[in-house]
Write an enzyme that holds these catalytic residues in place. Structure first.
Site, PDB file in Angstrom:
ATOM      1  N   HIS A 115      -8.330  -9.786   9.737  1.00 22.52           N
ATOM      2  CA  HIS A 115      -8.115 -10.145   8.338  1.00 22.52           C
ATOM      3  C   HIS A 115      -6.638 -10.495   8.149  1.00 22.52           C
ATOM      4  O   HIS A 115      -5.754  -9.759   8.592  1.00 22.52           O
ATOM      5  CB  HIS A 115      -8.536  -8.983   7.440  1.00 22.52           C
ATOM      6  N   ASN A 157      -3.080 -14.149   1.771  1.00 23.24           N
ATOM      7  CA  ASN A 157      -4.240 -13.274   1.965  1.00 23.24           C
ATOM      8  C   ASN A 157      -5.406 -13.821   1.134  1.00 23.24           C
ATOM      9  O   ASN A 157      -5.399 -13.718  -0.089  1.00 23.24           O
ATOM     10  CB  ASN A 157      -3.854 -11.859   1.520  1.00 23.24           C
ATOM     11  N   CYS A 179     -11.887  -7.300   1.051  1.00 29.01           N
ATOM     12  CA  CYS A 179     -11.396  -8.141   2.158  1.00 29.01           C
ATOM     13  C   CYS A 179     -12.199  -7.944   3.443  1.00 29.01           C
ATOM     14  O   CYS A 179     -12.097  -8.766   4.356  1.00 29.01           O
ATOM     15  CB  CYS A 179      -9.922  -7.866   2.418  1.00 29.01           C
TER      16      CYS A 179
HETATM   17  O1  UT7 Z   1      -6.165  -7.117   1.883  1.00 20.16           O
HETATM   18  C1  UT7 Z   1      -5.349  -5.984   1.674  1.00 20.16           C
HETATM   19  C2  UT7 Z   1      -4.207  -6.396   0.784  1.00 20.16           C
HETATM   20  N1  UT7 Z   1      -3.008  -5.634   0.791  1.00 20.16           N
HETATM   21  C3  UT7 Z   1      -2.111  -5.565   1.791  1.00 20.16           C
HETATM   22  O2  UT7 Z   1      -2.293  -6.011   2.894  1.00 20.16           O
HETATM   23  C4  UT7 Z   1      -0.814  -4.882   1.471  1.00 20.16           C
HETATM   24  C5  UT7 Z   1      -0.224  -4.131   2.613  1.00 20.16           C
HETATM   25  N2  UT7 Z   1       1.146  -3.757   2.269  1.00 20.16           N
HETATM   26  C6  UT7 Z   1       2.160  -4.600   2.468  1.00 20.16           C
HETATM   27  O3  UT7 Z   1       1.972  -5.674   3.015  1.00 20.16           O
HETATM   28  C7  UT7 Z   1       3.543  -4.175   2.032  1.00 20.16           C
HETATM   29  O4  UT7 Z   1       3.508  -2.838   1.583  1.00 20.16           O
HETATM   30  C8  UT7 Z   1       4.096  -5.090   0.915  1.00 20.16           C
HETATM   31  C9  UT7 Z   1       4.413  -6.470   1.478  1.00 20.16           C
HETATM   32  C10 UT7 Z   1       3.107  -5.222  -0.244  1.00 20.16           C
HETATM   33  C11 UT7 Z   1       5.410  -4.498   0.383  1.00 20.16           C
HETATM   34  O5  UT7 Z   1       6.328  -4.308   1.465  1.00 20.16           O
HETATM   35  P1  UT7 Z   1       7.100  -2.943   1.615  1.00 20.16           P
HETATM   36  O6  UT7 Z   1       7.962  -3.067   2.793  1.00 20.16           O
HETATM   37  O7  UT7 Z   1       6.107  -1.829   1.599  1.00 20.16           O
HETATM   38  O8  UT7 Z   1       8.000  -2.941   0.321  1.00 20.16           O
HETATM   39  P2  UT7 Z   1       8.111  -1.822  -0.826  1.00 20.16           P
HETATM   40  O9  UT7 Z   1       6.900  -1.778  -1.670  1.00 20.16           O
HETATM   41  O10 UT7 Z   1       8.602  -0.547  -0.205  1.00 20.16           O
HETATM   42  O11 UT7 Z   1       9.289  -2.381  -1.692  1.00 20.16           O
HETATM   43  C12 UT7 Z   1      10.642  -2.436  -1.203  1.00 20.16           C
HETATM   44  C13 UT7 Z   1      11.517  -3.010  -2.297  1.00 20.16           C
HETATM   45  C14 UT7 Z   1      11.340  -2.311  -3.648  1.00 20.16           C
HETATM   46  O12 UT7 Z   1      12.589  -2.289  -4.301  1.00 20.16           O
HETATM   47  P3  UT7 Z   1      13.492  -0.949  -4.299  1.00 20.16           P
HETATM   48  O13 UT7 Z   1      12.627   0.087  -4.949  1.00 20.16           O
HETATM   49  O14 UT7 Z   1      13.769  -0.650  -2.857  1.00 20.16           O
HETATM   50  O15 UT7 Z   1      14.697  -1.355  -5.072  1.00 20.16           O
HETATM   51  C15 UT7 Z   1      10.425  -3.241  -4.391  1.00 20.16           C
HETATM   52  O16 UT7 Z   1      10.577  -3.151  -5.801  1.00 20.16           O
HETATM   53  O17 UT7 Z   1      11.197  -4.368  -2.527  1.00 20.16           O
HETATM   54  C16 UT7 Z   1      10.882  -4.586  -3.900  1.00 20.16           C
HETATM   55  N3  UT7 Z   1       9.885  -5.625  -3.997  1.00 20.16           N
HETATM   56  C17 UT7 Z   1      10.194  -6.935  -3.970  1.00 20.16           C
HETATM   57  N4  UT7 Z   1      11.370  -7.567  -3.864  1.00 20.16           N
HETATM   58  C18 UT7 Z   1      11.344  -8.919  -3.850  1.00 20.16           C
HETATM   59  C19 UT7 Z   1       8.535  -5.494  -4.099  1.00 20.16           C
HETATM   60  N5  UT7 Z   1       7.952  -6.701  -4.136  1.00 20.16           N
HETATM   61  C20 UT7 Z   1       8.958  -7.614  -4.066  1.00 20.16           C
HETATM   62  C21 UT7 Z   1       8.997  -9.018  -4.038  1.00 20.16           C
HETATM   63  N6  UT7 Z   1      10.202  -9.614  -3.939  1.00 20.16           N
HETATM   64  N7  UT7 Z   1       7.885  -9.771  -4.122  1.00 20.16           N
END
Ligand code: UT7
Length: 319
Positions: free
Chosen positions: A246, A276, A111
């Site tokens: 980005h 993204n 990216c």
């Molecule tokens: O170019 C670089 C590309 N990457 C990025 O920019 C990623 C940067 N990171 C992020 O943007 C965030 O970490 C994410 C948006 C990917 C995830 O957000 P988060 O606040 O870190 O969520 P998390 O991974 O802690 O997940 C929280 C909960 C989990 O459930 P439990 O374990 O609390 O029951 C996940 O399983 O949300 C769940 N979850 C979802 N729920 C609904 C994960 N993905 C999803 C989804 N829909 N798509």
């Protein structure tokens, strides 16, 4: 000597996919995606390829600049998602736009790729080797995604953005860094080995990511790198008219704006509509704000990107 943007262009696939559409095949919701990422929809290729999107973005940038393809010295395409391994996308763009005297090559810094490519073009042009360049970020990320993995498939979109640059004496400064020790935070093993001698185990071939770690990394390094760049130039965030980051996640952009103590209105975004788009996100954004008439002569802009590698960069440019 340095570079000036003379023209910009973009190309995105026709099909827009909303969060609701995704929630029909993965366990997610419009509310969750919007709250955590700011993304409302993205464009996904249904046949458009990286070379096609890159070629169309390049052609639009040349039309915008009124530049003659036969006089282009260099084409650099930043991509990590090309369907075709050989030849490189830049050579395909060269053929498509008729830039027969250009040297053309691809660059993969995930990216952060567009900024690495822009910095590379600046070095060639500043050294007097070339007079102009086309720099393109082009991705079909949807090819690399596991569409049953809700943690990644909601994030990415496809598209391409291009800038046409000419030699100038406006200030252009950059910092770029890599940290291969963190290669396991965001990765994708894409191709199966075709070797008759291969005895290894073929692994997971989709984008795999530690989202929280990427979030922490991005908010820290982008803030630090921009601060370092501005400090080196004796500037503060108040001196900057626009920050083009980005477009990975709205929360990342908001956090960086707070940490820099720079007003969020200086951070235009397209992640809501495009998701993204990896190395295409910054040139797509530049094209949008230029077409909206928001890029004005003499403005100081900072661009910053981060991605798998890990790689990151920030650059300061005068419009
Ligand atoms: O170019 C670089 C590309 N990457 C990025 O920019 C990623 C940067 N990171 C992020 O943007 C965030 O970490 C994410 C948006 C990917 C995830 O957000 P988060 O606040 O870190 O969520 P998390 O991974 O802690 O997940 C929280 C909960 C989990 O459930 P439990 O374990 O609390 O029951 C996940 O399983 O949300 C769940 N979850 C979802 N729920 C609904 C994960 N993905 C999803 C989804 N829909 N798509």
């Amino acid at each position: 000597m340095s570079i000036r943007i003379m023209g910009t262009g973009s190309a995105i696939p026709n099909k827009a996919v909303t969060n609701d559409e995704l929630s029909r095949f993965v366990d997610t919701s419009d509310d969750w995606i919007k709250e955590r990422t700011g993304i409302e929809s993205r464009h996904i290729a249904t046949g458009e390829t990286v070379d096609e999107l890159a070629g169309n973005a390049a052609r639009n940038a040349l039309l915008d600049a009124g530049a003659d393809p036969s006089k282009i010295d260099m084409i650099i395409v930043a991509t990590c998602s090309a369907e075709q391994a050989l030849p490189c996308i830049a050579c395909q763009v060269q053929k498509y736009i008729g830039a027969y005297s250009a040297v053309a090559f691809d660059l993969n810094a995930a990216c952060a790729g567009f900024l690495f490519a822009l910095n590379t073009a600046d070095v060639y042009i500043s050294k007097g080797i070339y007079k102009n360049a086309l720099v393109i970020g082009a991705e079909v990320m949807s090819n690399m995604i596991n569409w049953s993995d809700r943690t990644t498939c909601i994030l990415f979109g496809d598209g391409a953005g291009a800038v046409y640059l000419e030699r100038d004496d406006r200030p252009f400064k950059f910092i770029q860094k890599s940290n291969g020790l963190k290669d396991d935070v965001l990765f994708c093993w894409q191709r199966d080995s075709m070797s008759a001698f291969y005895r290894g185990v073929q692994t997971y071939k989709y984008v795999s990511m530690d989202g929280k770690e990427v979030f922490r990394f991005a908010t820290r390094v982008v803030t630090d790198t921009i601060s370092e760049l501005l400090f080196d130039e004796g500037l503060s965030p108040d001196d900057i008219d626009m920050f083009l980051l980005h477009q990975a996640n709205l929360r990342i952009i908001e956090t960086i704006s707070k940490r820099l103590k720079a007003d969020i209105s200086k951070f235009p975004t397209n992640v809501e509509r495009l998701g993204n788009t990896s190395s295409a996100s910054i040139p797509l954004l530049i094209d949008e704000i230029r077409k909206e008439g928001r890029l004005k002569e003499g403005m100081k802009i900072v661009m910053s990107g981060f991605g798998a590698g890990l790689t990151y960069s920030a650059c300061l440019m005068e419009v």
